[in-house]
Design a protein around this motif. Structure first.
Motif, PDB file in Angstrom:
ATOM      1  N   GLU A   1       6.286   5.772 -11.917  1.00 47.56           N
ATOM      2  CA  GLU A   1       5.484   4.993 -12.545  1.00 47.56           C
ATOM      3  C   GLU A   1       6.310   4.177 -13.593  1.00 47.56           C
ATOM      4  OE1 GLU A   1       1.848   5.182 -15.819  1.00 47.56           O
ATOM      5  OE2 GLU A   1       2.503   7.190 -14.938  1.00 47.56           O
TER       6      GLU A   1
ATOM      7  N   ARG B   1       3.772   3.910  -4.647  1.00 48.08           N
ATOM      8  CA  ARG B   1       3.032   4.915  -5.467  1.00 48.08           C
ATOM      9  C   ARG B   1       3.997   5.930  -6.060  1.00 48.08           C
ATOM     10  NH1 ARG B   1       2.263   6.476  -0.222  1.00 48.08           N
ATOM     11  NH2 ARG B   1       2.966   8.657   0.248  1.00 48.08           N
TER      12      ARG B   1
ATOM     13  N   THR C   1       2.027   2.027 -10.797  1.00 43.68           N
ATOM     14  CA  THR C   1       1.208   2.846 -11.765  1.00 43.68           C
ATOM     15  C   THR C   1       1.001   4.066 -11.773  1.00 43.68           C
ATOM     16  OG1 THR C   1      -0.834   2.081 -10.684  1.00 43.68           O
ATOM     17  CG2 THR C   1       0.052   0.253 -11.904  1.00 43.68           C
ATOM     18  N   ALA C   2       0.182   4.750 -12.339  1.00 37.74           N
ATOM     19  CA  ALA C   2       0.113   6.197 -12.272  1.00 37.74           C
ATOM     20  C   ALA C   2      -0.532   6.580 -10.806  1.00 37.74           C
ATOM     21  CB  ALA C   2      -0.834   6.689 -13.434  1.00 37.74           C
ATOM     22  N   ASP C   3      -1.387   5.800 -10.498  1.00 39.15           N
ATOM     23  CA  ASP C   3      -2.332   6.098  -9.398  1.00 39.15           C
ATOM     24  C   ASP C   3      -1.886   5.083  -8.193  1.00 39.15           C
ATOM     25  OD1 ASP C   3      -3.326   3.717 -10.425  1.00 39.15           O
ATOM     26  OD2 ASP C   3      -5.489   4.637 -10.314  1.00 39.15           O
ATOM     27  N   GLY C   4      -0.861   4.136  -8.230  1.00 38.36           N
ATOM     28  CA  GLY C   4      -0.372   3.422  -7.130  1.00 38.36           C
ATOM     29  C   GLY C   4       0.354   2.263  -7.405  1.00 38.36           C
ATOM     30  N   TRP C   5      -0.328   1.085  -7.638  1.00 41.94           N
ATOM     31  CA  TRP C   5       0.317  -0.399  -8.002  1.00 41.94           C
ATOM     32  C   TRP C   5      -0.582  -1.147  -8.424  1.00 41.94           C
ATOM     33  CZ3 TRP C   5      -1.864  -4.289  -5.346  1.00 41.94           C
ATOM     34  CH2 TRP C   5      -2.474  -3.961  -4.029  1.00 41.94           C
ATOM     35  N   ARG C   6       0.159  -2.234  -9.129  1.00 39.25           N
ATOM     36  CA  ARG C   6      -0.476  -3.399  -9.651  1.00 39.25           C
ATOM     37  C   ARG C   6       0.440  -4.740  -9.203  1.00 39.25           C
ATOM     38  NH1 ARG C   6      -0.571  -6.159 -14.836  1.00 39.25           N
ATOM     39  NH2 ARG C   6       0.212  -3.839 -15.863  1.00 39.25           N
TER      40      ARG C   6
ATOM     41  N   GLU D   1       0.688  -1.333  -0.043  1.00 39.55           N
ATOM     42  CA  GLU D   1      -0.150  -0.212  -0.019  1.00 39.55           C
ATOM     43  C   GLU D   1       0.945   1.137   0.036  1.00 39.55           C
ATOM     44  OE1 GLU D   1      -3.004   0.387  -0.594  1.00 39.55           O
ATOM     45  OE2 GLU D   1      -3.676  -1.532  -0.688  1.00 39.55           O
TER      46      GLU D   1
END
Length: 481
Positions: free
Chosen positions: A417, A342, A454-459, A339
């Motif tokens: 990112e 980012r 990622t652009a808004d967090g993670w994958r 979490e």
């Protein structure tokens, strides 16, 4: 391609002058036999389509050249390494070399100058020499057919010349930097300058920090194959119990060689107390009912991008109450670490988040000599007796990718990112640790996933493998026979 690099001219001349690599136990070769072997062979071309990395590699070379305007940059692939006497390890090209051109053949050298790249390669054996039927390392009848210069050029989309022309290219001229330590032969052609050569290694690493979409797809494929390797391992549990850690190692290796190039690193298969050794690669122990087994394994894909995944499984298929309590503590730490991923976050943020959870858990268990907060202080870190390692490292073509990057760009830098990193906290209670209750001794738990920023967090690229304790038990029950 220049005329001098056309197969059948400089290529044949160079090969004719070389003595084939043979061994003392090889039978003698009479001239009559040798002459007979050099005649009446047909031509066959390999149909090598343009490699999907070709356009990406061209952009990478341009970026590398821009960092060193007016300079010559030399990146060798490396050569074979001896395993024992006259047997070699399977060849694996140097990561930087492969990244900037896509070539995976041995003994090649990429030279980048003024934005242009030329690959100096060792091509297929000429039929006018004894090499193709006598040479144990490069001979077509011994080791398989190597592609011709033209075939390599067509596939990789860059000029390719015979490697025997390299020394003449590197003789004087432009200021030259070498990616050193890969090829002793290449290192010997250019006087070393440690500061300048180290800077080339640093930039070559830092250019790999952010992955493009093609690279992310390669990493996803490696994670997907790794998931199947874990499933293979669980499906054959009867033999796991019979033969132990080596059976798990061998089962996963079969999947890695079937769906990829190899394993990305020596598999860690730690049953019971072996799980408390971070890099337990001997894999010689039993798998014992009632204990846990830690599996840290990853498939390296055909283009050398590797997964790095860890799961800790109950050998009986069901966690005991104590095992579940410890497992869920590690899982909570991992989820906190994930979490924290980012863009713009510090690279150390996942580690600090995970360690905060573990330190408080260890304090609740009464193990810390100080409070959780005090143990987390940079000048204390007593909690680390049971966590041992960092939570993250970059992942890509190397399992510990971008290792020559400057601290400011990596360990002391921020996430961006396109970066891919592991998140892998663990708890390790050594079997002879007198500071923990006896029932904890010999238990090691690690959970690791491969996380794309990622652009808004993670994958989570390896999220197909279950992590939650109930899901792990159901997954094992559905696949174990």
């Amino acid at each position: 391609m220049s005329e001098e690099s056309t197969p059948g001219t400089a290529e044949q001349t160079a090969q004719q002058s070389a003595e084939p690599r043979t061994e003392s136990h090889d039978p003698a070769v009479p001239e009559a036999y040798a002459a007979f072997m050099r005649t009446a062979w047909g031509e066959r071309e390999l149909d090598l389509p343009r490699h999907p990395v070709a356009d990406h590699a061209a952009r990478r070379r341009a970026a590398l050249s821009e960092a060193f305007p007016g300079e010559r940059l030399v990146l060798p692939a490396g050569t074979y390494k001896v395993r024992s006497n006259d047997t070699d390890y399977r060849f694996r090209a140097d990561t930087a070399h492969a990244y900037f051109c896509g070539n995976l053949t041995s003994d090649a050298v990429l030279v980048v100058e003024d934005g242009e790249g030329v690959l100096y390669a060792r091509p297929r054996s000429s039929r006018d020499t004894d090499e193709f039927f006598r040479d144990r390392q490069y001979g077509e009848l011994w080791a398989g057919r190597r592609p011709s210069l033209k075939e390599i050029s067509d596939s990789l989309g860059l000029e390719v010349r015979h490697v025997d022309e390299l020394a003449r290219r590197l003789d004087g001229g432009a200021k030259t930097r070498v990616h050193r330590g890969v090829s002793a032969a290449v290192d010997g052609l250019v006087p070393g300058d440690t500061a300048r050569d180290d800077e080339l290694a640093r930039v070559a690493s830092e250019l790999r920090l952010v992955k493009d979409n093609w690279e992310v797809a390669e990493l996803q494929a490696a994670c997907d194959a790794t998931t199947l390797g874990f499933e293979d391992s669980v499906a054959d549990w009867e033999n796991v119990l019979r033969y132990g850690e080596r059976w798990l190692e061998g089962t996963f290796f079969r999947r890695a060689r079937t769906m990829g190039n190899d394993i990305g690193y020596d598999s860690i298969v730690g049953g019971g107390r072996h799980a408390t050794t971070l890099h337990w690669i001997e894999n010689s122990g039993p798998i014992t009912p009632g204990e846990l087994v830690l599996l840290d394994m990853g498939v390296e894909g055909h283009n050398l991008y590797t997964a790095d995944v860890t799961r800790t499984l109950p050998v009986d298929g069901t966690f005991t109450p104590l095992q579940r309590e410890l497992y869920e503590l590690v899982l909570a730490a991992q989820e906190a670490g994930i979490e924290a991923v980012r863009p713009g976050a510090e690279f150390q943020a996942p580690h600090l988040a995970a360690m905060t959870v573990l330190a408080h858990g260890l304090a609740d268990m009464g193990l810390l000599p100080v409070s959780a907060e005090e143990s987390l202080a940079p000048d204390n870190k007593t909690y680390a007796r049971w966590t041992l390692h960092g939570t993250s490292h970059m992942l890509g073509m190397d399992v510990h990718d971008c290792g020559r990057a400057a601290p400011e760009a990596y360990a002391k830098g921020t996430l961006a990112e396109g970066m891919v990193l592991t998140v892998e906290p663990g708890l390790y209670f050594q079997e002879d640790d007198l500071l923990v209750p006896e029932e904890l001794r010999g238990i090691g738990i690690r959970i690791e996933d491969d996380i794309l920023v990622t652009a808004d967090g993670w994958r989570n690229l390896s999220g197909a493998l279950p992590r939650v304790a109930d899901d792990v038990e159901q997954w094992m029950a559905a696949r174990t026979r």
